[in-house]
Write a protein that holds these residues in place. Structure first.
Motif, PDB file in Angstrom:
ATOM      1  N   TYR A 133       0.846  -1.190   0.000  1.00 35.27           N
ATOM      2  CA  TYR A 133       0.000   0.000   0.000  1.00 35.27           C
ATOM      3  C   TYR A 133       0.883   1.242   0.000  1.00 35.27           C
ATOM      4  CZ  TYR A 133      -3.833   3.088   1.451  1.00 35.27           C
ATOM      5  OH  TYR A 133      -4.781   4.079   1.522  1.00 35.27           O
ATOM      6  N   ASN A 134       0.723   2.086  -1.041  1.00 39.57           N
ATOM      7  CA  ASN A 134       1.607   3.228  -1.220  1.00 39.57           C
ATOM      8  C   ASN A 134       0.781   4.484  -1.502  1.00 39.57           C
ATOM      9  OD1 ASN A 134       3.579   5.118  -2.019  1.00 39.57           O
ATOM     10  ND2 ASN A 134       4.912   3.494  -2.762  1.00 39.57           N
ATOM     11  N   PRO A 135       0.265   5.136  -0.458  1.00 38.04           N
ATOM     12  CA  PRO A 135      -0.602   6.307  -0.664  1.00 38.04           C
ATOM     13  C   PRO A 135       0.109   7.496  -1.277  1.00 38.04           C
ATOM     14  CG  PRO A 135      -0.055   6.051   1.667  1.00 38.04           C
ATOM     15  CD  PRO A 135       0.442   4.824   0.967  1.00 38.04           C
ATOM     16  N   ILE A 136       1.414   7.616  -1.066  1.00 38.21           N
ATOM     17  CA  ILE A 136       2.144   8.742  -1.645  1.00 38.21           C
ATOM     18  C   ILE A 136       2.173   8.625  -3.161  1.00 38.21           C
ATOM     19  CG2 ILE A 136       4.399   9.858  -1.799  1.00 38.21           C
ATOM     20  CD1 ILE A 136       4.828   9.216   1.111  1.00 38.21           C
ATOM     21  N   MET A 137       2.431   7.415  -3.665  1.00 36.97           N
ATOM     22  CA  MET A 137       2.418   7.213  -5.107  1.00 36.97           C
ATOM     23  C   MET A 137       0.998   7.407  -5.662  1.00 36.97           C
ATOM     24  SD  MET A 137       4.497   6.593  -7.617  1.00 36.97           S
ATOM     25  CE  MET A 137       5.932   5.802  -6.893  1.00 36.97           C
ATOM     26  N   TYR A 138       0.007   6.932  -4.934  1.00 44.74           N
ATOM     27  CA  TYR A 138      -1.388   7.077  -5.377  1.00 44.74           C
ATOM     28  C   TYR A 138      -1.753   8.550  -5.534  1.00 44.74           C
ATOM     29  CZ  TYR A 138      -5.657   4.265  -5.987  1.00 44.74           C
ATOM     30  OH  TYR A 138      -6.728   3.581  -6.506  1.00 44.74           O
ATOM     31  N   SER A 139      -1.175   9.389  -4.680  1.00 50.06           N
ATOM     32  CA  SER A 139      -1.508  10.810  -4.718  1.00 50.06           C
ATOM     33  C   SER A 139      -1.060  11.473  -6.020  1.00 50.06           C
ATOM     34  CB  SER A 139      -0.883  11.533  -3.525  1.00 50.06           C
ATOM     35  OG  SER A 139       0.520  11.623  -3.668  1.00 50.06           O
ATOM     36  N   ARG A 140      -0.167  10.837  -6.761  1.00 49.91           N
ATOM     37  CA  ARG A 140       0.285  11.401  -8.037  1.00 49.91           C
ATOM     38  C   ARG A 140      -0.772  11.276  -9.127  1.00 49.91           C
ATOM     39  NH1 ARG A 140       4.211  14.829  -7.274  1.00 49.91           N
ATOM     40  NH2 ARG A 140       4.857  14.632  -9.444  1.00 49.91           N
ATOM     41  N   LEU A 141      -1.817  10.494  -8.896  1.00 50.21           N
ATOM     42  CA  LEU A 141      -2.807  10.263  -9.945  1.00 50.21           C
ATOM     43  C   LEU A 141      -3.541  11.534 -10.343  1.00 50.21           C
ATOM     44  CD1 LEU A 141      -4.216   6.813  -8.789  1.00 50.21           C
ATOM     45  CD2 LEU A 141      -2.712   7.266 -10.731  1.00 50.21           C
ATOM     46  N   SER A 142      -3.773  12.435  -9.378  1.00 49.07           N
ATOM     47  CA  SER A 142      -4.428  13.694  -9.750  1.00 49.07           C
ATOM     48  C   SER A 142      -3.544  14.491 -10.703  1.00 49.07           C
ATOM     49  CB  SER A 142      -4.749  14.514  -8.499  1.00 49.07           C
ATOM     50  OG  SER A 142      -3.565  14.862  -7.802  1.00 49.07           O
ATOM     51  N   ARG A 143      -2.257  14.496 -10.435  1.00 44.77           N
ATOM     52  CA  ARG A 143      -1.333  15.209 -11.325  1.00 44.77           C
ATOM     53  C   ARG A 143      -1.249  14.537 -12.689  1.00 44.77           C
ATOM     54  NH1 ARG A 143       1.822  19.024  -8.727  1.00 44.77           N
ATOM     55  NH2 ARG A 143       1.638  19.025  -6.452  1.00 44.77           N
ATOM     56  N   ARG A 209      -8.930  19.876  18.951  1.00 51.85           N
ATOM     57  CA  ARG A 209      -9.261  20.016  17.537  1.00 51.85           C
ATOM     58  C   ARG A 209      -8.018  19.825  16.676  1.00 51.85           C
ATOM     59  NH1 ARG A 209     -11.969  24.376  19.882  1.00 51.85           N
ATOM     60  NH2 ARG A 209     -14.244  24.229  19.808  1.00 51.85           N
ATOM     61  N   LYS A 210      -8.239  19.233  15.499  1.00 54.16           N
ATOM     62  CA  LYS A 210      -7.160  19.080  14.533  1.00 54.16           C
ATOM     63  C   LYS A 210      -7.202  20.217  13.516  1.00 54.16           C
ATOM     64  CE  LYS A 210      -4.800  15.837  14.492  1.00 54.16           C
ATOM     65  NZ  LYS A 210      -3.510  15.537  15.146  1.00 54.16           N
ATOM     66  N   LYS A 211      -6.184  20.277  12.673  1.00 58.47           N
ATOM     67  CA  LYS A 211      -6.054  21.388  11.737  1.00 58.47           C
ATOM     68  C   LYS A 211      -7.078  21.300  10.608  1.00 58.47           C
ATOM     69  CE  LYS A 211      -2.926  19.421   8.323  1.00 58.47           C
ATOM     70  NZ  LYS A 211      -1.713  19.641   7.525  1.00 58.47           N
ATOM     71  N   HIS A 212      -7.237  22.413   9.909  1.00 65.69           N
ATOM     72  CA  HIS A 212      -8.094  22.416   8.728  1.00 65.69           C
ATOM     73  C   HIS A 212      -7.464  21.590   7.611  1.00 65.69           C
ATOM     74  CE1 HIS A 212     -11.040  25.208  10.268  1.00 65.69           C
ATOM     75  NE2 HIS A 212     -10.070  26.027  10.646  1.00 65.69           N
ATOM     76  N   LEU A 213      -8.302  21.188   6.664  1.00 67.94           N
ATOM     77  CA  LEU A 213      -7.884  20.250   5.628  1.00 67.94           C
ATOM     78  C   LEU A 213      -7.404  20.962   4.368  1.00 67.94           C
ATOM     79  CD1 LEU A 213     -11.015  18.084   6.218  1.00 67.94           C
ATOM     80  CD2 LEU A 213      -8.703  17.334   6.723  1.00 67.94           C
ATOM     81  N   GLU A 214      -6.682  20.196   3.552  1.00 69.08           N
ATOM     82  CA  GLU A 214      -6.284  20.712   2.248  1.00 69.08           C
ATOM     83  C   GLU A 214      -7.510  20.852   1.348  1.00 69.08           C
ATOM     84  OE1 GLU A 214      -3.335  21.707   1.458  1.00 69.08           O
ATOM     85  OE2 GLU A 214      -2.331  21.039   3.294  1.00 69.08           O
ATOM     86  N   ARG A 215      -7.444  21.807   0.414  1.00 70.86           N
ATOM     87  CA  ARG A 215      -8.603  22.056  -0.434  1.00 70.86           C
ATOM     88  C   ARG A 215      -8.611  21.218  -1.709  1.00 70.86           C
ATOM     89  NH1 ARG A 215     -10.491  28.354  -0.531  1.00 70.86           N
ATOM     90  NH2 ARG A 215     -10.702  28.641   1.711  1.00 70.86           N
ATOM     91  N   HIS A 216      -7.466  20.759  -2.169  1.00 66.64           N
ATOM     92  CA  HIS A 216      -7.429  20.092  -3.460  1.00 66.64           C
ATOM     93  C   HIS A 216      -7.770  18.600  -3.318  1.00 66.64           C
ATOM     94  CE1 HIS A 216      -3.527  18.964  -1.842  1.00 66.64           C
ATOM     95  NE2 HIS A 216      -3.449  18.029  -2.761  1.00 66.64           N
ATOM     96  N   LEU A 217      -8.045  17.985  -4.437  1.00 67.87           N
ATOM     97  CA  LEU A 217      -8.285  16.545  -4.477  1.00 67.87           C
ATOM     98  C   LEU A 217      -7.024  15.875  -4.985  1.00 67.87           C
ATOM     99  CD1 LEU A 217     -10.063  14.009  -4.382  1.00 67.87           C
ATOM    100  CD2 LEU A 217     -10.822  14.551  -6.687  1.00 67.87           C
ATOM    101  N   ALA A 218      -6.328  15.180  -4.109  1.00 66.43           N
ATOM    102  CA  ALA A 218      -5.180  14.380  -4.518  1.00 66.43           C
ATOM    103  C   ALA A 218      -5.679  12.986  -4.884  1.00 66.43           C
ATOM    104  CB  ALA A 218      -4.158  14.317  -3.392  1.00 66.43           C
ATOM    105  N   GLY A 219      -4.784  12.135  -5.294  1.00 64.45           N
ATOM    106  CA  GLY A 219      -5.208  10.795  -5.679  1.00 64.45           C
ATOM    107  C   GLY A 219      -5.691   9.963  -4.513  1.00 64.45           C
ATOM    108  N   GLY A 220      -5.108  10.197  -3.334  1.00 62.49           N
ATOM    109  CA  GLY A 220      -5.392   9.313  -2.212  1.00 62.49           C
ATOM    110  C   GLY A 220      -6.451   9.792  -1.265  1.00 62.49           C
ATOM    111  N   ALA A 221      -6.792  11.084  -1.293  1.00 59.15           N
ATOM    112  CA  ALA A 221      -7.782  11.652  -0.377  1.00 59.15           C
ATOM    113  C   ALA A 221      -8.292  12.947  -0.988  1.00 59.15           C
ATOM    114  CB  ALA A 221      -7.166  11.893   0.994  1.00 59.15           C
TER     115      ALA A 221
END
Length: 343
Positions: A133-143, A209-221
């Protein structure tokens, strides 16, 4: 219900939403606890319902797997194309392979790594031979989508990226998921963002409370949704609304190693056999944002269980190289009551 409440409290989950889909119909849905509360005096409380939006973290990967198969069926993308060919690959892969994190181990940046490899988490080692399982590589799918369409990521200018738009057009719209955001730049669904549960961390006997989230859609989340909308998604998957029979069969068919060994992942879904039942599932876990999720399908029984939480409490530490949903206490509770008790 009492067991679920006990597990929620024992696992330090402020708010939990749950749904069961049976025979392509929402059989049960509810909410427990709070989506917001004041961590000081407890004065602010907002009850969770089945329509409360949550950050679904890596459950987003199920949407990515489906989208790429849809684009392949439309002859827009060839899943056997190399992700190595996209701009910035050498820099990205070099940093990852030289890091000390597991996702960069045994990663050969000069070897052909296909989109299919990324979608099935078979990029480490000789591509296509083993699962990690490699979520960092999966995140490249949006790019990669941006690269294919020649449309640079537009988050800096307040516009949706191409993949977020495709998910809205190809999945959220057809499935009538009006309480789901494909990214936080989706302005027409601003109320979903404002209604979203707050993420929390539990430590030292209390919540913060945790921090606010990123706005973009990456491949993994990147997707925000509700258990009601995910139930609609589940029904749309199983009724052919989102793709042909051939596409759906491929979506849930796990990858195979060259020697024929079935690997535990298929285009955004874990796939495993447990006590004679086929289980198809994914978890969500984002420790930085304070959210977790579980989406579990038992296809031979037309049965699905969906949980969303605003802490890490649903996460059970699934191995990076295996599928072990039975280790989840919440999954085990569901399976024991609704699957194996009827055999």
């Amino acid at each position: 219900m009492c067991d679920t409440l006990s597990l929620r409290k024992a696992n330090h989950i402020p708010g939990l939403a749950a749904a069961v889909v049976k025979d392509q119909d929402i059989a049960w849905s509810t909410g427990f606890g709070s989506s917001h509360f004041d961590t000081g005096d407890g004065a602010t409380f907002k009850a969770v319902t089945a329509d409360t939006p949550f950050w679904i973290a890596s459950v987003t990967k199920t949407f990515l797997g489906l989208l790429f198969l849809q684009l392949e069926e439309e002859s827009v993308i060839n899943l056997h194309n190399r992700i190595n060919d996209m701009p910035g690959w050498d820099s990205f892969c070099g940093r990852l392979s030289n890091s000390n994190i597991i996702f960069g181990e045994n990663l050969h940046c000069d070897t052909a790594i296909t989109i299919w490899n990324v979608l099935n988490h078979t990029v480490n080692g000789e591509p296509g031979t083993q699962f990690l399982y490699n979520p960092i590589m999966y995140s490249r799918l949006s790019r990669y989508i941006e690269y294919v369409y020649g449309n640079p990521i537009a988050a800096a200018e307040g516009r949706q990226n191409t993949m977020a738009r495709f998910i809205q057009e190809n999945i959220l719209g057809p499935a009538d998921m009006d309480r789901t955001m494909s990214s936080m730049w989706q302005r027409e669904k601003a109320l979903v963002f404002f209604d979203m549960a707050q993420g929390f961390e539990y430590s030292d006997g209390g919540f913060s409370r945790k921090k606010h989230l990123e706005r973009h859609l990456a491949g993994g989340a990147g997707i925000i949704s509700t258990v009601h909308d995910l139930a609609k998604y589940d029904i749309a998957l199983d009724t052919g609304t989102l793709g042909s029979d051939q596409l759906m069969e491929k979506l849930f068919t796990p990858a195979e190693a060259p020697d024929g060994t079935k690997l535990p992942y298929a285009f955004g879904w874990y796939v495993q056999d447990y006590k004679g039942e086929k289980l198809i599932w994914h978890y969500g876990w984002d420790e930085k944002a304070g959210f977790s999720a579980l989406y579990l399908k038992v296809p031979e029984r037309n049965l699905t269980f969906i949980l969303l939480a605003n802490s890490e409490g649903l996460w059970w530490g699934n191995p990076l190289d295996e599928a072990k949903v039975e280790k989840s206490l919440f999954a085990q509770l569901f399976l024991s009551h609704f699957v194996f008790s009827t055999k």
